[in-house]
Design a protein around this motif. Structure first.
Motif, PDB file in Angstrom:
ATOM      1  N   GLU A  52       0.667  -1.380   0.139  1.00 53.34           N
ATOM      2  CA  GLU A  52      -0.337  -0.069  -0.060  1.00 53.34           C
ATOM      3  C   GLU A  52       1.042   1.427   0.396  1.00 53.34           C
ATOM      4  OE1 GLU A  52      -2.592   0.039   3.127  1.00 53.34           O
ATOM      5  OE2 GLU A  52      -3.854  -2.335   2.558  1.00 53.34           O
ATOM      6  N   ASN A  53       2.056   0.991   1.083  1.00 49.55           N
ATOM      7  CA  ASN A  53       2.809   2.638   0.904  1.00 49.55           C
ATOM      8  C   ASN A  53       4.356   2.163  -0.500  1.00 49.55           C
ATOM      9  OD1 ASN A  53       0.943   3.075   2.528  1.00 49.55           O
ATOM     10  ND2 ASN A  53       2.568   1.705   4.144  1.00 49.55           N
ATOM     11  N   CYS A  54       3.602   2.272  -1.536  1.00 51.10           N
ATOM     12  CA  CYS A  54       4.674   1.447  -2.599  1.00 51.10           C
ATOM     13  C   CYS A  54       5.808   3.513  -3.060  1.00 51.10           C
ATOM     14  CB  CYS A  54       4.213   1.465  -4.158  1.00 51.10           C
ATOM     15  SG  CYS A  54       4.033   0.338  -3.544  1.00 51.10           S
ATOM     16  N   LEU A  55       6.665   3.760  -3.325  1.00 53.34           N
ATOM     17  CA  LEU A  55       7.255   4.976  -3.933  1.00 53.34           C
ATOM     18  C   LEU A  55       7.865   5.045  -5.490  1.00 53.34           C
ATOM     19  CD1 LEU A  55       9.530   5.082   0.118  1.00 53.34           C
ATOM     20  CD2 LEU A  55       6.984   6.340  -0.686  1.00 53.34           C
ATOM     21  N   SER A  56       7.744   6.086  -5.620  1.00 56.65           N
ATOM     22  CA  SER A  56       8.074   6.374  -7.174  1.00 56.65           C
ATOM     23  C   SER A  56      10.064   7.174  -7.076  1.00 56.65           C
ATOM     24  CB  SER A  56       7.591   6.791  -7.928  1.00 56.65           C
ATOM     25  OG  SER A  56       7.612   8.431  -7.548  1.00 56.65           O
ATOM     26  N   PHE A  57      10.532   6.797  -7.877  1.00 60.07           N
ATOM     27  CA  PHE A  57      11.969   7.283  -8.025  1.00 60.07           C
ATOM     28  C   PHE A  57      12.280   7.183  -9.652  1.00 60.07           C
ATOM     29  CE2 PHE A  57      13.001   3.442  -6.763  1.00 60.07           C
ATOM     30  CZ  PHE A  57      14.423   3.530  -6.990  1.00 60.07           C
ATOM     31  N   GLU A  58      13.054   8.662  -9.821  1.00 60.25           N
ATOM     32  CA  GLU A  58      13.843   8.616 -10.865  1.00 60.25           C
ATOM     33  C   GLU A  58      15.089   8.153 -11.185  1.00 60.25           C
ATOM     34  OE1 GLU A  58      12.041   9.942 -14.095  1.00 60.25           O
ATOM     35  OE2 GLU A  58      10.062  10.330 -13.430  1.00 60.25           O
ATOM     36  N   CYS A  59      15.537   7.539 -11.698  1.00 61.53           N
ATOM     37  CA  CYS A  59      16.902   7.450 -11.978  1.00 61.53           C
ATOM     38  C   CYS A  59      17.629   7.144 -13.850  1.00 61.53           C
ATOM     39  CB  CYS A  59      17.522   5.719 -11.369  1.00 61.53           C
ATOM     40  SG  CYS A  59      19.360   5.730 -10.500  1.00 61.53           S
ATOM     41  N   ASN A  60      18.786   8.322 -13.291  1.00 61.80           N
ATOM     42  CA  ASN A  60      19.206   7.975 -14.718  1.00 61.80           C
ATOM     43  C   ASN A  60      17.586   8.422 -16.267  1.00 61.80           C
ATOM     44  OD1 ASN A  60      22.012   8.310 -14.209  1.00 61.80           O
ATOM     45  ND2 ASN A  60      21.646   5.907 -13.849  1.00 61.80           N
ATOM     46  N   ILE A  62      14.612   6.872 -16.040  1.00 60.72           N
ATOM     47  CA  ILE A  62      13.997   5.799 -15.878  1.00 60.72           C
ATOM     48  C   ILE A  62      13.033   6.159 -13.896  1.00 60.72           C
ATOM     49  CG2 ILE A  62      14.057   3.017 -15.221  1.00 60.72           C
ATOM     50  CD1 ILE A  62      16.554   3.480 -17.265  1.00 60.72           C
ATOM     51  N   THR A  63      11.508   6.283 -14.367  1.00 60.25           N
ATOM     52  CA  THR A  63      11.005   5.320 -13.872  1.00 60.25           C
ATOM     53  C   THR A  63      10.641   3.904 -12.806  1.00 60.25           C
ATOM     54  OG1 THR A  63       9.635   7.323 -14.609  1.00 60.25           O
ATOM     55  CG2 THR A  63       8.520   6.382 -12.441  1.00 60.25           C
ATOM     56  N   CYS A  64      11.056   4.660 -11.562  1.00 59.95           N
ATOM     57  CA  CYS A  64      10.981   3.310 -10.544  1.00 59.95           C
ATOM     58  C   CYS A  64      10.097   3.056  -9.177  1.00 59.95           C
ATOM     59  CB  CYS A  64      12.616   2.662 -10.097  1.00 59.95           C
ATOM     60  SG  CYS A  64      13.580   2.840 -11.863  1.00 59.95           S
ATOM     61  N   LEU A  65       9.908   1.921  -9.294  1.00 57.81           N
ATOM     62  CA  LEU A  65       8.967   1.542  -8.362  1.00 57.81           C
ATOM     63  C   LEU A  65       9.538   0.947  -7.002  1.00 57.81           C
ATOM     64  CD1 LEU A  65       5.202   1.491  -9.945  1.00 57.81           C
ATOM     65  CD2 LEU A  65       6.330   3.134  -8.377  1.00 57.81           C
ATOM     66  N   LEU A  66       9.245   1.436  -5.687  1.00 55.54           N
ATOM     67  CA  LEU A  66       9.541   0.011  -4.331  1.00 55.54           C
ATOM     68  C   LEU A  66       8.796  -0.352  -3.802  1.00 55.54           C
ATOM     69  CD1 LEU A  66      11.629  -0.471  -2.518  1.00 55.54           C
ATOM     70  CD2 LEU A  66      11.828   1.768  -1.611  1.00 55.54           C
ATOM     71  N   PHE A  67       8.581  -1.066  -3.760  1.00 57.13           N
ATOM     72  CA  PHE A  67       7.541  -2.077  -2.898  1.00 57.13           C
ATOM     73  C   PHE A  67       8.381  -2.245  -1.544  1.00 57.13           C
ATOM     74  CE2 PHE A  67       6.031  -2.254  -7.200  1.00 57.13           C
ATOM     75  CZ  PHE A  67       4.770  -2.424  -6.979  1.00 57.13           C
ATOM     76  N   PRO A  68       7.853  -1.471  -0.917  1.00 54.94           N
ATOM     77  CA  PRO A  68       8.339  -2.278   0.881  1.00 54.94           C
ATOM     78  C   PRO A  68       8.515  -2.611   0.574  1.00 54.94           C
ATOM     79  CG  PRO A  68       7.609   0.201   1.037  1.00 54.94           C
ATOM     80  CD  PRO A  68       7.510   0.156  -0.606  1.00 54.94           C
ATOM     81  N   PHE A  69       8.728  -3.786   2.184  1.00 48.55           N
ATOM     82  CA  PHE A  69       8.929  -4.568   2.823  1.00 48.55           C
ATOM     83  C   PHE A  69       8.430  -4.218   3.572  1.00 48.55           C
ATOM     84  CE2 PHE A  69      11.139  -8.259   0.306  1.00 48.55           C
ATOM     85  CZ  PHE A  69      10.730  -8.150  -0.773  1.00 48.55           C
ATOM     86  N   GLU A  70       7.162  -4.339   4.479  1.00 46.15           N
ATOM     87  CA  GLU A  70       6.537  -3.779   5.635  1.00 46.15           C
ATOM     88  C   GLU A  70       5.604  -4.799   6.460  1.00 46.15           C
ATOM     89  OE1 GLU A  70       5.446   1.066   4.471  1.00 46.15           O
ATOM     90  OE2 GLU A  70       3.940  -0.525   4.039  1.00 46.15           O
ATOM     91  N   GLU A  71       5.831  -4.505   8.456  1.00 50.32           N
ATOM     92  CA  GLU A  71       5.876  -4.946   8.482  1.00 50.32           C
ATOM     93  C   GLU A  71       3.618  -5.718   8.208  1.00 50.32           C
ATOM     94  OE1 GLU A  71       4.208  -5.463  13.245  1.00 50.32           O
ATOM     95  OE2 GLU A  71       5.976  -4.389  12.570  1.00 50.32           O
ATOM     96  N   ASN A  72       2.862  -4.703   7.775  1.00 54.58           N
ATOM     97  CA  ASN A  72       1.982  -5.164   7.506  1.00 54.58           C
ATOM     98  C   ASN A  72       1.361  -6.134   6.195  1.00 54.58           C
ATOM     99  OD1 ASN A  72       2.416  -3.127   5.570  1.00 54.58           O
ATOM    100  ND2 ASN A  72       0.450  -1.844   6.158  1.00 54.58           N
ATOM    101  N   VAL A  73       2.767  -6.395   5.157  1.00 57.72           N
ATOM    102  CA  VAL A  73       2.746  -7.170   4.202  1.00 57.72           C
ATOM    103  C   VAL A  73       2.994  -8.877   4.264  1.00 57.72           C
ATOM    104  CG1 VAL A  73       3.824  -7.003   1.602  1.00 57.72           C
ATOM    105  CG2 VAL A  73       3.273  -5.047   2.705  1.00 57.72           C
ATOM    106  N   LYS A  74       2.268  -9.592   4.215  1.00 56.71           N
ATOM    107  CA  LYS A  74       2.743 -10.821   4.585  1.00 56.71           C
ATOM    108  C   LYS A  74       3.106 -11.198   2.880  1.00 56.71           C
ATOM    109  CE  LYS A  74       1.162 -10.360   7.955  1.00 56.71           C
ATOM    110  NZ  LYS A  74       2.139  -9.721   8.525  1.00 56.71           N
TER     111      LYS A  74
END
Length: 188
Positions: A52-60, A62-74
């Protein structure tokens, strides 16, 4: 809403892990929803959990998405690892802990905010921003100086918001304290 972060923000996530997908064009919310559905169908996301708490960032560029491993994600991490390898050519998937050292030059050590003598200075916000920027640059924090100035000029809606942003980057001290320190041979 997917929060946008900088690569420097990623470099501060030393004790965190997550899945990074590279080359995510178009609507990022569709990417998040689609990956959640795909991972649920593959029995990688368990017990109805989702990212639910994905983060986006640009690198070179290119748009990237981070799907963080959080406690509520099984997760079934073994299945996720196999899925990531299997789908690498499609999604460019990698782990946060691999991406940062291999693409961004490693994690940033937690830097202390440098002292900056702003109290007693001309209170014009551009003057204060300039002094803070110079302090950051002198302390090897040129990227933070640029980021601070951009945040102030692009997002600060008031004088006080601008001061708060400056305070996120430097410890605001008195100009008199800096003069005393200089007299004692210690420049802050």
């Amino acid at each position: 809403m997917i929060k946008k972060i900088t690569t420097d923000d990623l470099r501060k996530m030393q004790n965190k892990e997550g899945l990074i997908l590279q080359g995510c064009g178009g609507d990022l919310q569709e990417w998040q929803d689609g990956i959640n559905e795909l991972l649920a169908n593959e029995n990688i996301l368990l017990d109805g959990s989702k990212f639910e708490n994905c983060l986006s960032f640009e690198c070179n560029g290119i748009t990237c998405l981070l799907f963080p491993f959080e406690e509520n994600v099984k997760l079934d991490t073994g299945k996720l690892a196999i899925w990531r390898l299997r789908s690498h050519s499609t999604f460019g998937g990698t782990w946060l802990s691999d991406y940062v050292p291999n693409r961004l030059g490693g994690y940033l050590a937690e830097q202390q905010k440098p002292d900056c003598p702003l109290i007693g200075q001309d209170g014009n916000i551009f003057n204060l921003m300039g002094i803070a920027s110079k302090t950051l640059r002198r302390n090897g924090m040129a990227d933070q100086a640029t980021e601070m100035c951009e945040r102030i000029t692009q997002t600060a809606g008031s004088y006080y918001e601008a001061l708060n942003i400056i305070g996120e980057y430097v410890n605001i001290t008195s100009a008199e304290d800096a003069d005393i320190d200089e007299d004692q041979g210690m420049v802050m």
